[in-house]
Write a protein that holds these residues in place. Sequence first.
Motif, PDB file in Angstrom:
ATOM      1  N   ILE A 207       0.821  -1.156  -0.151  1.00  0.00           N
ATOM      2  CA  ILE A 207       0.129   0.107   0.081  1.00  0.00           C
ATOM      3  C   ILE A 207       0.983   1.141   0.013  1.00  0.00           C
ATOM      4  N   SER A 208       0.490   2.265  -0.840  1.00  0.00           N
ATOM      5  CA  SER A 208       1.521   3.342  -0.860  1.00  0.00           C
ATOM      6  C   SER A 208       1.200   4.476   0.232  1.00  0.00           C
ATOM      7  N   SER A 209       2.371   4.987   0.519  1.00  0.00           N
ATOM      8  CA  SER A 209       2.294   5.660   1.831  1.00  0.00           C
ATOM      9  C   SER A 209       2.946   7.091   1.523  1.00  0.00           C
ATOM     10  N   ILE A 210       2.665   8.368   1.975  1.00  0.00           N
ATOM     11  CA  ILE A 210       3.055   9.495   1.762  1.00  0.00           C
ATOM     12  C   ILE A 210       3.269  10.086   3.279  1.00  0.00           C
ATOM     13  N   ALA A 211       4.442  10.750   3.722  1.00  0.00           N
ATOM     14  CA  ALA A 211       4.363  11.305   5.157  1.00  0.00           C
ATOM     15  C   ALA A 211       4.693  12.726   4.963  1.00  0.00           C
ATOM     16  N   LEU A 212       4.245  13.779   5.790  1.00  0.00           N
ATOM     17  CA  LEU A 212       4.331  15.318   5.567  1.00  0.00           C
ATOM     18  C   LEU A 212       4.474  15.920   6.634  1.00  0.00           C
ATOM     19  N   GLY A 213       5.738  16.398   6.987  1.00  0.00           N
ATOM     20  CA  GLY A 213       6.155  16.952   8.105  1.00  0.00           C
ATOM     21  C   GLY A 213       6.995  18.145   8.053  1.00  0.00           C
ATOM     22  N   ASP A 214       7.006  18.842   9.199  1.00  0.00           N
ATOM     23  CA  ASP A 214       7.932  20.306   9.249  1.00  0.00           C
ATOM     24  C   ASP A 214       9.183  20.143  10.128  1.00  0.00           C
ATOM     25  N   GLY A 215       9.041  19.199  11.038  1.00  0.00           N
ATOM     26  CA  GLY A 215       9.987  19.191  12.304  1.00  0.00           C
ATOM     27  C   GLY A 215      10.758  18.252  12.387  1.00  0.00           C
ATOM     28  N   LYS A 216      11.793  18.151  13.375  1.00  0.00           N
ATOM     29  CA  LYS A 216      12.653  17.145  13.818  1.00  0.00           C
ATOM     30  C   LYS A 216      11.877  15.941  14.170  1.00  0.00           C
ATOM     31  N   ASN A 217      10.768  15.942  14.984  1.00  0.00           N
ATOM     32  CA  ASN A 217       9.998  14.997  15.655  1.00  0.00           C
ATOM     33  C   ASN A 217       9.294  14.271  14.195  1.00  0.00           C
ATOM     34  N   ILE A 219      10.980  13.478  11.603  1.00  0.00           N
ATOM     35  CA  ILE A 219      12.147  12.532  10.734  1.00  0.00           C
ATOM     36  C   ILE A 219      11.826  11.158  10.502  1.00  0.00           C
ATOM     37  N   ALA A 220      11.446  10.643  11.757  1.00  0.00           N
ATOM     38  CA  ALA A 220      11.378   9.132  11.744  1.00  0.00           C
ATOM     39  C   ALA A 220      10.282   8.660  10.758  1.00  0.00           C
ATOM     40  N   MET A 221       9.147   9.531  10.739  1.00  0.00           N
ATOM     41  CA  MET A 221       7.875   8.993   9.717  1.00  0.00           C
ATOM     42  C   MET A 221       8.445   9.578   8.257  1.00  0.00           C
ATOM     43  N   LEU A 222       9.034  10.486   8.147  1.00  0.00           N
ATOM     44  CA  LEU A 222       9.492  10.932   6.855  1.00  0.00           C
ATOM     45  C   LEU A 222      10.545   9.636   6.225  1.00  0.00           C
ATOM     46  N   GLU A 223      11.437   9.197   6.963  1.00  0.00           N
ATOM     47  CA  GLU A 223      12.154   8.118   6.788  1.00  0.00           C
ATOM     48  C   GLU A 223      11.667   6.950   6.273  1.00  0.00           C
ATOM     49  N   VAL A 224      10.725   6.819   6.817  1.00  0.00           N
ATOM     50  CA  VAL A 224      10.082   5.097   6.510  1.00  0.00           C
ATOM     51  C   VAL A 224       8.796   5.365   5.336  1.00  0.00           C
ATOM     52  N   ALA A 225       8.441   6.369   5.231  1.00  0.00           N
ATOM     53  CA  ALA A 225       7.224   6.568   4.396  1.00  0.00           C
ATOM     54  C   ALA A 225       7.666   6.210   2.698  1.00  0.00           C
ATOM     55  N   GLY A 226       6.662   5.824   2.144  1.00  0.00           N
ATOM     56  CA  GLY A 226       6.920   5.562   0.468  1.00  0.00           C
ATOM     57  C   GLY A 226       7.571   6.924  -0.097  1.00  0.00           C
ATOM     58  N   THR A 227       6.926   8.044   0.069  1.00  0.00           N
ATOM     59  CA  THR A 227       7.426   9.463  -0.388  1.00  0.00           C
ATOM     60  C   THR A 227       7.378  10.312   0.901  1.00  0.00           C
ATOM     61  N   ARG A 243      17.569   9.699   3.644  1.00  0.00           N
ATOM     62  CA  ARG A 243      17.234   9.300   2.515  1.00  0.00           C
ATOM     63  C   ARG A 243      17.266  10.270   1.148  1.00  0.00           C
ATOM     64  N   GLU A 244      17.456   9.878   0.109  1.00  0.00           N
ATOM     65  CA  GLU A 244      17.778  10.912  -1.104  1.00  0.00           C
ATOM     66  C   GLU A 244      16.507  10.599  -2.165  1.00  0.00           C
ATOM     67  N   THR A 245      16.011   9.358  -2.108  1.00  0.00           N
ATOM     68  CA  THR A 245      14.819   9.395  -3.062  1.00  0.00           C
ATOM     69  C   THR A 245      13.318   9.554  -2.735  1.00  0.00           C
ATOM     70  N   ARG A 246      12.617   9.926  -3.705  1.00  0.00           N
ATOM     71  CA  ARG A 246      11.140  10.164  -3.438  1.00  0.00           C
ATOM     72  C   ARG A 246      10.951  11.160  -2.002  1.00  0.00           C
ATOM     73  N   VAL A 247      11.597  12.435  -2.269  1.00  0.00           N
ATOM     74  CA  VAL A 247      11.752  13.463  -1.234  1.00  0.00           C
ATOM     75  C   VAL A 247      11.400  14.502  -2.143  1.00  0.00           C
ATOM     76  N   LEU A 262       0.813  17.878  -2.370  1.00  0.00           N
ATOM     77  CA  LEU A 262      -0.048  16.915  -2.603  1.00  0.00           C
ATOM     78  C   LEU A 262      -0.729  16.963  -4.111  1.00  0.00           C
ATOM     79  N   ASP A 263      -0.595  18.018  -4.468  1.00  0.00           N
ATOM     80  CA  ASP A 263      -1.467  18.370  -5.909  1.00  0.00           C
ATOM     81  C   ASP A 263      -0.570  17.872  -6.830  1.00  0.00           C
ATOM     82  N   GLN A 264       0.868  17.872  -6.655  1.00  0.00           N
ATOM     83  CA  GLN A 264       1.986  17.368  -7.338  1.00  0.00           C
ATOM     84  C   GLN A 264       2.029  15.968  -7.232  1.00  0.00           C
ATOM     85  N   LEU A 265       1.819  15.318  -6.194  1.00  0.00           N
ATOM     86  CA  LEU A 265       1.846  13.850  -5.858  1.00  0.00           C
ATOM     87  C   LEU A 265       0.810  13.124  -6.317  1.00  0.00           C
TER      88      LEU A 265
END
Length: 276
Positions: A207-217, A219-227, A243-247, A262-265
């Motif tokens: 199942i595809s997943s996207i994570a969106l965040g602005d802060g240090k807390n 990071i953990a979800m931004l590293e593991v999400a599909g995008t 990570r360097e891909t899909r960011v 999200l309008d782009q993704l």
Amino acid sequence: VLIFTDLDGTLLDHYTYSFDAALPTIDRLQKMGAIIVPNTSKTKAEVIELNERIGLAGAFIIENGAAIIIPKDFLPEKPRGAQWASGFWVVSFAPRRSHWTGLLSKLAADFNGEFEAFSDMDIERICEVTGLSKEDASLASQRQYGEPVLWKSSADRQEAFIQQAKKYGASPLIGGRFVHLCGDTNKGKALLWLVNEYKRQHQRISISSIALGDGKNDIAMLEVAGTAVRIASPAHEPPQLTRETRVITTKGYGPVGWTEALDQLVPPIHNTIKEN
Ligand code: 2M8
Ligand code: MG
Ligand code: MG
């Protein structure tokens, strides 16, 4: 697609907490069948109230991954390890708040006067340091798992405080305004738990997943999400990822950046959207 979103500074404006700029996109995504999952430092009480205002009715993750709150009809069956409590399935991964407030009295000896604990603030003081209304500040004060601490001394001392808290078994996380004293939980572990449970119950291989965040807390979800989407902030640098891909890093702040990404993704599919 499961869209995991931080709230403060991401779906909500860092200063005004407005989500208006994101509403048309939220509406569009939900009509397409996307599932938006708030993944936040906020409390259960805060998210219940916000979900109603935003128009979200699915699962959400509170207090930096400490617990996942799942409405009855969100999944076909009882989620693994869940307890039924006040109208929701609750899957919790962390000790209760009292554990961390207890620890703070120990830390106060070494860092006297250098921080202010959330539990020592009255509602007026919470309003003052967060910009929340009285009603929202009172929902923010209903914490079940972690304890936010307002740091008042230097950045070096804050780092020393975090190291000392780690020695006492905490895994502190830095949010937009506070250092959150919490257990070994984070938004990434909670994201993976929910994705896996969703796949298991729907017998899906992926199942595809996207994570969106602005802060240090985030990071953990931004590293593991599909995008991963790093939302720009008017108050601090975007979180540093390995990570360097899909960011994606947005130009716009908060809900403006949220919509931009999200309008782009997940672009509108004009010819298949049914108008209601
Ligand atoms: C706190 O959370 C934010 C998240 O980034 C922070 O650390 O600055 C929490 O107390 C939350 O419950 C509250 O709504 C928010 C208000 O700014 O601050
Ligand atoms: Mg944030
Ligand atoms: Mg947050």
